[in-house]
Structures are given as C-alpha cells and as structure tokens.
Design a protein around this motif. Structure first.
Motif, PDB file in Angstrom:
ATOM      1  N   VAL A 583       0.884  -1.041   0.026  1.00 15.45           N
ATOM      2  CA  VAL A 583       0.334   0.183   0.073  1.00 15.45           C
ATOM      3  C   VAL A 583       0.708   1.593   0.080  1.00 15.45           C
ATOM      4  O   VAL A 583       1.654   1.486   1.137  1.00 15.45           O
ATOM      5  CB  VAL A 583      -0.958   0.472   0.910  1.00 15.45           C
ATOM      6  CG1 VAL A 583      -2.078   1.515   1.289  1.00 15.45           C
ATOM      7  CG2 VAL A 583      -1.716  -1.389   1.203  1.00 15.45           C
ATOM      8  N   ASP A 629      -8.588   6.468  -0.482  1.00 18.28           N
ATOM      9  CA  ASP A 629      -7.764   5.436  -1.384  1.00 18.28           C
ATOM     10  C   ASP A 629      -6.695   4.972  -1.531  1.00 18.28           C
ATOM     11  O   ASP A 629      -5.795   6.105  -2.225  1.00 18.28           O
ATOM     12  CB  ASP A 629      -9.030   4.856  -2.532  1.00 18.28           C
ATOM     13  CG  ASP A 629     -10.239   4.983  -3.212  1.00 18.28           C
ATOM     14  OD1 ASP A 629     -10.206   3.774  -1.853  1.00 18.28           O
ATOM     15  OD2 ASP A 629     -11.283   5.183  -3.627  1.00 18.28           O
ATOM     16  N   SER A 634      -4.020  -2.312  -2.386  1.00 18.63           N
ATOM     17  CA  SER A 634      -4.697  -2.778  -2.181  1.00 18.63           C
ATOM     18  C   SER A 634      -4.710  -2.955  -0.175  1.00 18.63           C
ATOM     19  O   SER A 634      -3.460  -3.847   0.557  1.00 18.63           O
ATOM     20  CB  SER A 634      -5.420  -4.667  -2.334  1.00 18.63           C
ATOM     21  OG  SER A 634      -4.253  -5.395  -2.368  1.00 18.63           O
ATOM     22  N   LYS A 636      -7.358  -5.646   1.920  1.00 15.97           N
ATOM     23  CA  LYS A 636      -8.422  -6.588   2.104  1.00 15.97           C
ATOM     24  C   LYS A 636      -8.632  -6.462   3.518  1.00 15.97           C
ATOM     25  O   LYS A 636      -8.009  -7.094   4.238  1.00 15.97           O
ATOM     26  CB  LYS A 636      -7.642  -7.304   1.112  1.00 15.97           C
ATOM     27  CG  LYS A 636      -7.403  -7.770  -0.192  1.00 15.97           C
ATOM     28  CD  LYS A 636      -6.699  -9.206  -1.438  1.00 15.97           C
ATOM     29  CE  LYS A 636      -6.751  -9.037  -2.730  1.00 15.97           C
ATOM     30  NZ  LYS A 636      -6.340 -10.095  -3.251  1.00 15.97           N
ATOM     31  N   ASP A 641     -11.136  -6.904  -1.524  1.00 18.83           N
ATOM     32  CA  ASP A 641     -10.978  -5.446  -1.347  1.00 18.83           C
ATOM     33  C   ASP A 641     -12.024  -4.198  -1.527  1.00 18.83           C
ATOM     34  O   ASP A 641     -12.858  -4.208  -1.241  1.00 18.83           O
ATOM     35  CB  ASP A 641     -10.144  -5.260  -2.977  1.00 18.83           C
ATOM     36  CG  ASP A 641      -9.297  -4.410  -3.433  1.00 18.83           C
ATOM     37  OD1 ASP A 641      -9.504  -2.866  -2.661  1.00 18.83           O
ATOM     38  OD2 ASP A 641      -8.646  -3.848  -3.974  1.00 18.83           O
ATOM     39  N   ARG A 643     -12.340  -1.743  -1.972  1.00 16.74           N
ATOM     40  CA  ARG A 643     -12.299  -1.200  -2.997  1.00 16.74           C
ATOM     41  C   ARG A 643     -13.843  -1.143  -3.363  1.00 16.74           C
ATOM     42  O   ARG A 643     -14.250  -0.790  -4.581  1.00 16.74           O
ATOM     43  CB  ARG A 643     -11.423  -0.127  -3.878  1.00 16.74           C
ATOM     44  CG  ARG A 643     -10.427   0.812  -3.231  1.00 16.74           C
ATOM     45  CD  ARG A 643      -9.198   0.490  -4.482  1.00 16.74           C
ATOM     46  NE  ARG A 643      -8.583  -0.049  -4.732  1.00 16.74           N
ATOM     47  CZ  ARG A 643      -7.399  -0.856  -5.448  1.00 16.74           C
ATOM     48  NH1 ARG A 643      -6.372  -0.127  -5.424  1.00 16.74           N
ATOM     49  NH2 ARG A 643      -6.499  -1.463  -5.085  1.00 16.74           N
ATOM     50  N   ASP A 644     -13.937  -2.616  -3.971  1.00 17.26           N
ATOM     51  CA  ASP A 644     -14.710  -3.517  -4.578  1.00 17.26           C
ATOM     52  C   ASP A 644     -16.289  -3.787  -3.507  1.00 17.26           C
ATOM     53  O   ASP A 644     -17.387  -3.875  -4.128  1.00 17.26           O
ATOM     54  CB  ASP A 644     -14.383  -4.745  -4.778  1.00 17.26           C
ATOM     55  CG  ASP A 644     -13.150  -4.566  -5.448  1.00 17.26           C
ATOM     56  OD1 ASP A 644     -13.161  -3.595  -6.605  1.00 17.26           O
ATOM     57  OD2 ASP A 644     -12.714  -5.453  -6.114  1.00 17.26           O
TER      58      ASP A 644
END
Length: 853
Positions: A583, A629, A634, A636, A641, A643-644
């Motif tokens: 990250v 963001d 990523s 998780k 994730d 962001r999903d």
C-alpha cells in the motif's frame, strides 16, 4: 429647382434612416463584442496617440451633427466606447462609417445645392459635408494603420534579453498540476498582488477579491458570457419546478402579472391625462351649448381603479402570493442539494476546507433563486418599461421624444456604471477601515490582561482612538461618493426632463396638443425615474449574487474521489482478517505518506501502531475506513478489496474512537445514540458503564440531558474520549480502530476504560494507535511505523530483543538509557527483570491483568 417626389422621399429616408440604422447596428454589435469578451484580447492595443486622434475625429463628427440628435448620439457613443475599450474589436465601427460616407455622398449628389450655392450658409454646409466625407474615409485608414503597426514583444528588444518563459508561465511552472493534493494554483501576478494586498487589509475583502478572480478566470476559460452563463444551467432543476405543474402554472401567472404591471405603467399616466383633459373640457364647456356636458367622474374612477390595481394591495400582493411557493421550492431544492453534495464529498475535500467556507457555500446557494428573481422581477421589467416608454412617447410626441429618452437612458447607464466603479474603491476602503476598528476594539478587550500586565492600557486607548478617526474620515469620503452618484444621476434625469418638457410644452403651445398629453408626459416620466435610479442597486445585487453562485457552482463541480465502484457489493465480513499489500499513499505527490506498506492481521487479533508523530499511523486507520483510497497496492478484509465493496457496508462494520472526538451541540444522550439511532436507554447506560463515564454523567445537574456545547467544549478531554468510546461500544462493530483512545485520561480512569475496551475488542480485529507504549505492550502484534514504512514488526518481547527502534522508544519512555537497555537485553534474565520492574507501574499492571483475562 424642386426635386421629384421620389428623390425627396429618398433624401428623407436617408436623412432619418441612416442614424437609426447606425445606432441599432452599433449597439447590437458592440454588445456582442462585450458578451464574447472580444474587448479583452490578450494582444492589447496601447497606441494611445492614434486612438486619441480617432476619438477626437469621431467627436468632431458628432459636433457637426448638432442639428440631428441621432447622429450626435451614435458618434458620441462610439467615442466613449473607443475610449473605454483597451483592445477594441473594429467591426462595430466599420459599417457605421461606411453608411455615413454613403449617406453623405448620396445627400450631396441628390441635392443641387453643391452646384448652385446661393448663400454663405449653403456654402458652409457644403464644406461641412465634405469634411464629414473626409473624416469617414480617414477613420478606417487610421484604424488600419493602428492595427498594422502593433509591435511584437521581440521587435522592441534584443532577443537575447527576453525571458525564456513568460512571467505567468514561469509562475505556473513552479506550481504545476502534478502537486496533487494540497497544491496551490498560481494566478496572474496582478491578481495575486491584489489578493495579497486585500488579504493584508481584511479577510472579507480578500474573499471578495478571490470571488471576482474566480469569475474572471472562468470567463476567460469559457471565452464569452453566453458560455459562462450556460454553466449555471446546472442549477435549473433546482430553480424551475420540473415535477410540479402547479408551480409551473404559478410561475407563468407571475410572468403575466409582470406584463400587466408594465401595461399599467402606461395606462396610469394615460388615464391621468384623460382625466385632466376631461376636467379641462368641463371647465371650458359653455352653459347652454348644444354639446353634451363632459363626464369628469368616470375618468376619475378609472384612474383611481388603475392606481389600486397597480399598487401593492392588488397586483403586488397577487404576484407575491403566486411566487412565494416557487421561491420556497427553489430554496428547499438548492439548499438540500448543496448540503447533500457536501456530505457526500470525500475526506480530501473536507480536510482542505474550513467550516466557514462550507457554510458560506451552502448559504451562497440561496443567492441563485435571488439572482433569478432579480433578473426576472427587476431587470427585465426595467428594460421592458424603457422600450414601452420609447414607443409610447414616440407615438404621442413624435420620434424626437423617444430619442431623448433613449439618449438619456444610455447616458444614465454609462455614467452610473463609471461612478459605481469609482465608488467601489471607496466602499472597499471604507469596509476595510471599519472592520479594522472593530478588530482593534475586539483585540484590545480580549487582550486586556496582557495590556494590563505590560502597562499598555494607554497605548490600546490611543490605538483604538486612531482607528475610530480613520473610520470617520473614510466614512465621509464614502458617503460623499454616494451623494455624488445620486447628484449626477439626478442631474441627468433633470436635463432629460428639461428636454422632454421643452418639446412637450412647445407642442402643447404651438401644435395644439392637449394639457392632458403634457400631464401624461409628467406622470410617465415620474414612473421611469424609479427603475433608472434602482439601476445601481441592481448592479450591486447581481454582482454579489453572481459571486455566491460562482462559489456554489465550484462546489457542485467538485466530485468525490472515494466512491462506490459500479456493481460494488456489500461487505461480507465473516472473520475480520485484514491484509495490506504494498500500500502506497500520498496527500501530496511531492511527499509520500505511506510507502509499500504490507502486513496481515489474523481475525480477532489486536495490532498496535507505534512510532513518531507524522509517521503514517493515523493514515493507515483512514485507509481502512476508506477516507482515502490507496494510490497503489490493496487493502483486503476477508479477501475482499475494500474498493470493491460499498462504502456504507464497510463503515457499518467499523467502530472508530478518534484522537480528538467531535461531539454535536446537543445532549449527551443524543451524541451517544448517534452511533446507533435505535438503541434503547438501557443499552446506552451499559455502554457508558463499560467506558467508565456513566457515573460522571449522572453527576451532572441535567444528567444525560446535559448539553455538551459546540464540538463538546463543555466536557473535558477525558470525558469526550470516554463518550467516544461509549459510542463505539454501543455500535457493536466487527472491526475496531482506536486512535489514541486513552491519551487524554488519567491513569486511574484508564484502568476503568481498559476494562470497557476489553469488552469492546473481545474476538474483534482491533487496530490501536498509541504513543504511550505501556498501553499496547500486550498487543498480539506491534508495528513500528516510521516515515511511512513499517520498520519493525513483532510482539513486545520480540521487539525488545531486537534492540531496534521500538527498544529505543521504550527506553526513552521509561527513562532508561539505550545502552542500559542493550546491556540488559543481552541476558534473558535481565530482560525479564526489566519486564517485571515495568509491571510494577499501575498502567502496566492493569494492562497485563486485562490481557491475561
């Protein structure tokens, strides 16, 4: 030798039609150049000498048409426009000069005077016509020479001496768009200087200047006023009630009321004239005459009825009743939309804005309906009245009367605009000095203790007295400029009235017009004074409304950076395992905040983030909660994730105790229940008991109903933190983020809070940010974060044995030198002794006991 009728008609048509055609064309063409910003071209023409010659020549043309007011007006307007325009567009001028030349040649040829001049007057007229024709030829030639001789910058100086980059380009290069978050866009040097100067005087003036600069910048980007105003079409759904036919009908009826009001502005003076004529006819009626006696009472009643209908008790009340629901719709729609838009913007926006800026942006949105109301109810009716007045007075008193009105209106608008621009500087100075007086008084009173300690009471008195004197002097200058504006406006109106009265009286006395016509003229003129005098107020209102609308437009064009992806699914949290993979993140691209951070936290474990201030610990918590963001890598949760998944489902699973809790200015119960609005009182009490704050709240006179003040100012730092912990307990989240949750409490209270946190964090994945290392020594894992990187990773004992950065931080907090720590760490027994010694403190004992349980 008399001319044929057709030639006579042609002369009359040319004589009167040419100035009218020139006047109309120049007005429309010049207005178009202003609206399309063609007078602000970057290639500015500064050759004052030739332009001064052109202005002089045009004014001389205007003087030769002293007997034809229309020609005088058009060429005077041209000279003023040329004088005020720094970089003129010439196509409004060329056709008027060409028409003037053709008209002069045609009049000269069709008239036989030039063949057989019979008097000195006719000879002078021939000379004047020749001079006019020569002027019409010379003007475009001078103009072409003026445009052809514009020098380029590199023609005026040696190329070796020129800067490689222009001043503006260089400044923009120094602040490129690659700066990203927190970057500052550099404006033109003049703008920056003006803003800086204004800011040094007063913040209010600085904000006003920034708003004007924003309007000028957007205008330059759009290229014209039409495109600029088209940008405000984004507000149309909030201003026009698309979904309500009832409100649309009301708005249309308001338009009908406006047209009726414009009609009454004509009918009232006309009826007054009829009333005066009927009274005059009744007085002149001879008794015994065969003519019927004139009815004077019916015109009087008609006039009274029209006055009533046009007043506020009838038409004004009806218009307000019709418009009020439409106005409330606009207020409701745009206020809620702007507030909702603000609430949905991301953290990067809110972190860079102050509360006053956001409040000002929301309140500024209310100026959009006001702007529409001003334009529809004041500006448009004003120009309709002027157009109707031109047609009405031209019909009654001839075209000369209408021309007098047009000339007066143009002069009035021009002079008023110039005086308002002059008065703006006085107003700016007055406001700055007035607010300076207010600031000096406030600072003196707030700093009374400091002034007393340093024996400077007399100095503060003198300082305030000087500020008051400056205020009074500035007020005199500002008030006199205001009075000068009113005096000049009154003088223009008086001169126009004198011209109109001379024409009206002459027609009444010499051409048999009735007294009622003259009365109609006086009444109508009195009605026209109000919209003209209101012109300066309209300009200021529109200017301020446009500034506020510009702020709101900028707000609406700001998009959130953290949003749900298409087809984002709710977070399915089963265990609570959190994994960071490479990250990286930066608030400003020039300075990375996190660099390739990777770690994995098993479900239900507690991880502590420690390190020096500014290392990136709090940023990691913000990344988990998706306030920002990641730039790369990523995050998780249970192999999903973040962001999903949807933001709402993610934040519903996370409980946060911030370092500086923010409380609403409401009761303690309302602030606690904010975590879960459907929580019962018993659940709130249990959460507060777990956070060791229940007894403290009950000791307040109003208990849980006590108001906490703005942002919780009535509570101590420790009380606010315990309330924040109680909120997190009440929410019952699956993931816990504690950012210095016990930094503002004493040791005894911390012991009680740790018992509450034990309940909160049991079987939940927990992240703890702490600077007091003794509070996290029993965490399952400790991450040492330095300069955006994880430099060490392990348990408390493991990190002490590594004798690295964590050991150094630990030794500093317990006042043991690093060398001593190293010597002790060489022996397992000595290291164990160190742990036992530390366990003697109350904090460590409590935490060890909590972890064992």
């Amino acid at each position: 030798m008399p001319l044929p009728l057709s030639s006579q008609d042609l002369l009359v048509a040319i004589y009167y039609g040419t100035p009218i055609a020139c006047f109309v064309y120049f007005g429309l063409a010049f207005s178009f150049t202003v609206c399309t910003l063609q007078t602000q071209d970057s290639g500015m023409n500064r050759q004052r000498g030739r332009r001064g010659l052109m202005i002089t020549l045009i004014l001389a043309l205007a003087a030769t048409y002293f007997y034809l007011l229309a020609c005088t007006a058009i060429f005077t307007a041209q000279s003023l426009a040329l004088y005020d325009t720094e970089s003129p567009a010439w196509y409004p001028y060329y056709p008027t000069w060409f028409l003037g030349l053709v008209a002069e040649i045609t009049l000269f040829v069709l008239s036989d005077t030039w063949k057989y001049p019979s008097s000195m007057f006719e000879l002078v007229c021939i000379i004047i016509q020749s001079l006019r024709a020569g002027a019409f030829v010379a003007l475009p030639m001078i103009c072409l020479g003026l445009r052809g001789n514009i020098s380029r910058p590199y023609d005026n100086a040696d190329a070796e001496r020129q800067a490689l980059l222009s001043k503006r380009l260089a400044s923009n290069t120094a602040s490129s768009d690659e700066n990203g978050y927190g970057s500052i866009e550099t404006e033109d040097s003049d703008t920056a200087d003006n803003t800086s100067e204004a800011g040094s005087e007063d913040s209010w003036i600085a904000r006003e200047q920034q708003s004007k600069d924003a309007i000028a910048k957007r205008l330059k980007e759009n290229g014209n006023w039409f495109t600029y105003l088209n940008g405000f079409m984004i507000f149309l759904p909030y201003v026009w009630p698309y979904q309500s036919k009832r409100l649309q009908i009301r708005a249309l009826l308001v338009g009908g009321c406006l047209l009726a009001s414009n009609a009454l502005h004509v009918l009232v003076p006309r009826q007054m004239g009829k009333m005066v004529d009927s009274v005059d006819a009744y007085i002149k009626h001879q008794p015994g005459s065969s003519d019927s006696v004139p009815n004077v009472w019916l015109p009087v009643l008609g006039y009274a009825l029209l006055i009533f209908v046009s007043g506020g008790a009838c038409l004004g009340w009806l218009r307000r009743w019709l418009w009020l629901p439409v106005e409330q719709y606009s207020y409701d729609a745009i206020s809620t939309a702007s507030h909702a838009h603000l609430m949905n913007l991301s953290s990067d926006f809110h972190d860079s804005k102050t509360s006053s800026d956001l409040t000002q942006a929301i309140s500024g949105g209310r100026s959009v309906p006001n702007l529409l109301e001003t334009v529809c109810f004041e500006v448009v009716p004003m120009f309709i009245d002027l157009a109707v007045a031109f047609a009405f007075l031209s019909t009654i008193f001839g075209p000369l009367m209408g021309l007098i009105l047009v000339v007066e209106a143009v002069i009035y608008f021009y002079v008023t605009t110039k005086l308002i621009a002059f008065r703006a500087g006085k107003r700016r100075e007055y406001i700055a000095i007035y607010r300076k007086e207010w600031n000096v008084a406030q600072q003196s009173l707030d700093g009374w203790s400091t002034a007393s300690l340093f024996n400077q009471i007399k100095h503060e008195e003198d300082r305030y007295s000087l500020a008051v004197k400056e205020h009074m002097a500035s007020q005199v200058s500002y008030e006199m400029s205001t009075q000068a504006l009113g005096a000049v406006q009154g003088a223009i109106m008086t001169l126009g009235l004198i011209g109109a009265l001379f024409l009206g009286v002459w027609q009444v006395s010499r051409q048999g017009r009735s007294i009622g016509n003259l009365t109609t003229l006086l009444a109508y003129w009195a009605q026209l004074q109000s919209p003209l005098q209101f012109f300066s107020t309209i300009l200021r209102t529109i200017s301020y409304s446009l500034m506020d609308a510009e702020r709101l437009l900028e707000l609406f064009q700001t998009k959130p950076t953290v949003i749900d992806r298409p087809n984002a699914a709710p977070l399915n949290l089963t265990h609570g395992e959190v994994e960071f993979t490479n990250v990286s993140f930066a608030y400003d691209k020039r300075k990375p905040t996190l660099k390739e951070v990777s770690f994995s936290i098993p479900a239900g474990k507690t991880v502590a983030l420690v390190g020096e201030t500014g290392g990136g610990k709090t940023t990691i918590l913000k990344m988990i909660d998706r306030f920002y963001d990641v730039k790369s890598g990523s995050i998780k949760i249970d192999d999903q994730d973040i962001r999903d998944v949807t933001l709402q489902s993610l934040r519903a699973k996370i409980g946060v105790v911030p370092q500086d809790p923010m409380l609403f200015n409401d009761s303690i119960m309302s602030n606690l229940r904010y975590a879960r609005l459907d929580a019962t009182d018993e659940e709130v009490f249990e959460a507060c008991k777990a956070a060791a704050v229940h007894d403290k709240i009950m000791s307040f006179p109003d208990g849980y109903s006590a108001k906490v003040g703005d942002r919780g100012v009535k509570l101590s730092g420790g009380e606010k933190q315990r309330v924040a912990i109680a909120r997190a307990i009440l929410k019952k989240p699956e993931l816990i983020l504690l950012d210095e949750a016990t930094s503002a409490v004493d040791t005894e209270t911390e012991v009680q809070i740790q018992d509450g946190l034990k309940v909160l964090c049991r079987n939940r994945t927990t992240f703890i940010v702490a600077h007091r290392l003794s509070t996290v020594m029993r965490a399952d894992r400790i991450l040492v974060v330095m300069n955006g990187e994880i430099v060490e990773n392990g348990s408390h004992d493991e990190l002490l044995h590594k004798d690295g950065k964590y050991a150094s931080l630990w030794s500093k907090q317990i006042s043991v030198k690093p060398n001593d720590s190293r010597s002790r760490s060489k022996s397992p027994k000595r290291d164990g002794d160190l742990i036992n010694d530390l366990s003697m403190t109350q904090q460590t004992t409590t935490l060890s006991k909590w972890r064992r349980k």
